[in-house]
Write an enzyme that holds these catalytic residues in place. Structure first.
Site, mmCIF file in Angstrom:
data_model
loop_
_atom_site.group_PDB
_atom_site.id
_atom_site.type_symbol
_atom_site.label_atom_id
_atom_site.label_comp_id
_atom_site.label_asym_id
_atom_site.label_seq_id
_atom_site.Cartn_x
_atom_site.Cartn_y
_atom_site.Cartn_z
ATOM 1 N N SER A 107 -46.831 -14.256 53.982
ATOM 2 C CA SER A 107 -47.860 -13.299 52.398
ATOM 3 C C SER A 107 -48.229 -14.240 51.902
ATOM 4 C CB SER A 107 -46.082 -13.718 51.851
ATOM 5 O OG SER A 107 -46.604 -14.410 50.549
ATOM 6 N N GLU A 109 -49.119 -15.367 49.511
ATOM 7 C CA GLU A 109 -48.700 -16.761 48.807
ATOM 8 C C GLU A 109 -49.103 -17.844 49.228
ATOM 9 O OE1 GLU A 109 -46.752 -17.038 45.348
ATOM 10 O OE2 GLU A 109 -48.434 -15.618 45.405
ATOM 11 N N TYR A 131 -41.449 -21.080 47.017
ATOM 12 C CA TYR A 131 -41.069 -19.638 48.428
ATOM 13 C C TYR A 131 -42.781 -19.662 48.887
ATOM 14 C CZ TYR A 131 -42.891 -14.663 49.465
ATOM 15 O OH TYR A 131 -42.806 -13.556 50.325
ATOM 16 N N LYS A 135 -42.979 -19.705 52.943
ATOM 17 C CA LYS A 135 -43.425 -18.809 54.593
ATOM 18 C C LYS A 135 -43.900 -19.401 54.853
ATOM 19 C CE LYS A 135 -41.433 -14.764 53.028
ATOM 20 N NZ LYS A 135 -41.153 -14.287 54.410
ATOM 21 N N GLY A 193 -45.208 -12.273 31.351
ATOM 22 C CA GLY A 193 -46.513 -13.305 31.071
ATOM 23 C C GLY A 193 -48.006 -12.758 31.449
HETATM 24 O O1 G4F Z 1 -45.040 -9.226 40.604
HETATM 25 P P1 G4F Z 1 -44.889 -10.587 40.947
HETATM 26 O O2 G4F Z 1 -43.356 -11.145 40.801
HETATM 27 O O3 G4F Z 1 -45.742 -11.092 42.544
HETATM 28 P P2 G4F Z 1 -45.420 -12.311 43.468
HETATM 29 O O4 G4F Z 1 -45.052 -13.994 42.990
HETATM 30 O O5 G4F Z 1 -47.320 -11.727 43.823
HETATM 31 O O6 G4F Z 1 -45.333 -11.721 44.748
HETATM 32 C C1 G4F Z 1 -44.789 -10.921 45.610
HETATM 33 O O7 G4F Z 1 -45.882 -10.972 46.072
HETATM 34 C C2 G4F Z 1 -46.447 -11.731 47.443
HETATM 35 C C3 G4F Z 1 -47.596 -11.554 47.767
HETATM 36 O O8 G4F Z 1 -48.254 -11.854 47.611
HETATM 37 C C4 G4F Z 1 -44.841 -11.619 48.776
HETATM 38 F F1 G4F Z 1 -44.871 -12.799 49.357
HETATM 39 C C5 G4F Z 1 -43.440 -11.899 47.234
HETATM 40 O O9 G4F Z 1 -42.634 -11.361 47.988
HETATM 41 C C6 G4F Z 1 -43.796 -10.945 46.327
HETATM 42 O O10 G4F Z 1 -43.620 -9.911 46.421
HETATM 43 O O11 G4F Z 1 -45.961 -11.178 40.396
HETATM 44 C C7 G4F Z 1 -47.209 -11.070 40.518
HETATM 45 C C8 G4F Z 1 -48.432 -11.632 39.215
HETATM 46 C C9 G4F Z 1 -48.075 -12.953 38.971
HETATM 47 O O12 G4F Z 1 -49.733 -13.853 38.910
HETATM 48 C C10 G4F Z 1 -47.283 -12.805 37.844
HETATM 49 O O13 G4F Z 1 -47.239 -14.619 37.386
HETATM 50 O O14 G4F Z 1 -47.800 -10.978 37.686
HETATM 51 C C11 G4F Z 1 -47.207 -11.338 37.215
HETATM 52 N N1 G4F Z 1 -46.393 -11.854 36.058
HETATM 53 C C12 G4F Z 1 -47.123 -11.689 34.117
HETATM 54 N N2 G4F Z 1 -45.898 -11.760 33.905
HETATM 55 C C13 G4F Z 1 -45.280 -11.357 36.331
HETATM 56 C C14 G4F Z 1 -44.805 -11.044 34.643
HETATM 57 N N3 G4F Z 1 -44.624 -11.367 37.135
HETATM 58 C C15 G4F Z 1 -43.232 -11.328 37.149
HETATM 59 N N4 G4F Z 1 -42.405 -10.615 38.119
HETATM 60 N N5 G4F Z 1 -42.690 -10.623 35.641
HETATM 61 C C16 G4F Z 1 -43.340 -10.950 34.256
HETATM 62 O O15 G4F Z 1 -42.710 -10.425 33.645
#
Ligand code: G4F
Length: 316
Positions: A107, A109, A131, A135, A193
């Site tokens: 990933s 990440e 996480y 990975k 967030g």
């Molecule tokens: O959609 P996210 O939760 O994905 P994240 O953390 O980038 O991880 C995903 O992609 C990775 C590949 O790079 C995978 F390995 C992993 O398994 C997963 O599929 O968050 C994306 C971004 C973050 O920066 C987070 O802080 O969105 C920001 N965010 C802002 N508000 C939020 C929120 N994320 C989530 N989930 N929920 C919110 O309310």
């Protein structure tokens, strides 16, 4: 895989097999074409049993606790499942099917606090969450089985890949599903967030093609798979709301609960290697991805209002 003529087997936990109505909604249309076996990443004997009964040619190891925020809440189970699960898969294949080609779902990440932009295969890892750390461990296990035992163990380093089947806890689907509910009068706000986080978002459909190509290559190697475009969460919101004629600023509220203890602020991948060596190229761009997800969620909301089973899945 089915469209390429493969016989497809999958591992599912027993709890899922016992609750197919709820747990298999995303693969309901495929259930009569794939063979599912009860096994858990937490149990080596269960994986060993499945691998011993079938002569697999390729193994796509995608299973994991993959929600980064949850890995802060329970780092122990994320590490146990993701690291040991990968090790169990590799150990069982080494013992029973050493010729099986193995794909590990690395990933972006893993890059975390990035030391160069864009990130490529040689960029050092600096994971920022349990996480991400799990990975990196899986990635190194895979490489070690290649070097120590000569197995065809390849690593994809995939940047965020999304689509209509994305889980509702990830930010893209959280946004598009809430946009649809707001449009239908079923919700009034969207709590998020960090709106300034940057991600390189592509379509899952394009990225699974890359996984397959990685296992058809003549050597097991590492490949970054990315769109090479980066956008903020704010830009995703802006586009998703504008798709239904709304202004995101009237609905999005900042909620501290959705900030992470350590954030990956900005990711963008350099996909030169996968493009030039494997001939991969994405067919979706950012706005097509957002549009498809919003349109799908509008359909889901409308079908639920009409009492029909919810349709989850893209057309393209
Ligand atoms: O959609 P996210 O939760 O994905 P994240 O953390 O980038 O991880 C995903 O992609 C990775 C590949 O790079 C995978 F390995 C992993 O398994 C997963 O599929 O968050 C994306 C971004 C973050 O920066 C987070 O802080 O969105 C920001 N965010 C802002 N508000 C939020 C929120 N994320 C989530 N989930 N929920 C919110 O309310």
């Amino acid at each position: 895989m089915l469209s390429l003529g493969y016989e497809v087997h999958g591992l599912v936990r027993r709890v899922a097999l016992e609750d197919p109505e709820r747990r298999f909604t995303r693969i309901a249309h495929l259930l009569d074409r794939v063979q599912l076996h009860a096994a858990s990443l937490e149990s080596y004997p269960s994986i060993f049993a499945v691998v011993s009964h079938h002569d697999f040619d390729e193994c796509y190891h995608l299973a994991a606790q993959s929600f980064v925020a949850e890995s802060f809440a329970d780092g122990f189970s994320t590490m146990n499942t993701n690291i040991n699960g990968t090790h169990y898969m590799l150990a069982a294949l080494r013992e029973l099917r050493p010729q099986c080609r193995f794909y590990f779902a690395g990933s972006s990440e893993m890059f975390g606090l990035v030391s160069e932009t864009p990130q490529r295969e040689t960029t050092p890892f600096h994971p920022r969450s349990p996480y991400g750390i799990s990975k990196v461990a899986g990635f190194e296990l895979s490489r070690n089985y290649r070097e120590a035992y000569g197995m065809f163990a390849a690593n994809g380093i995939l940047f965020n890949h999304e689509g209509p089947r994305r889980g509702f806890e990830f930010v893209t689907r959280k946004i598009t599903s809430t946009v649809a509910r707001i449009k239908a009068g079923q919700a009034t706000e969207l709590r998020l967030g960090n709106l300034e986080a940057r991600r390189d978002w592509g379509h899952a459909k394009d990225y699974v093609r890359a996984m397959h190509l990685i296992l058809q290559h003549d050597r097991p190697e590492e490949f970054v798979v990315a769109s090479s475009e980066s956008h903020t969460v704010r830009e995703f919101c802006e586009l998703a709301f504008s798709e239904v004629g709304l202004d995101y600023r009237e609905y999005v509220r900042i909620d501290e609960r959705f900030y992470r203890p350590a954030e990956v602020e900005s990711l963008v991948g350099d996909a030169t290697k996968v493009r030039t060596v494997l001939g991969w190229h994405p067919t979706y761009n950012f706005s097509e991805l957002v549009r498809e997800m919003v349109q799908n969620d509008l359909k889901v909301v409308l079908s639920q209002t009409a009492g029909l089973p919810a349709a989850i899945g893209g057309q393209r």
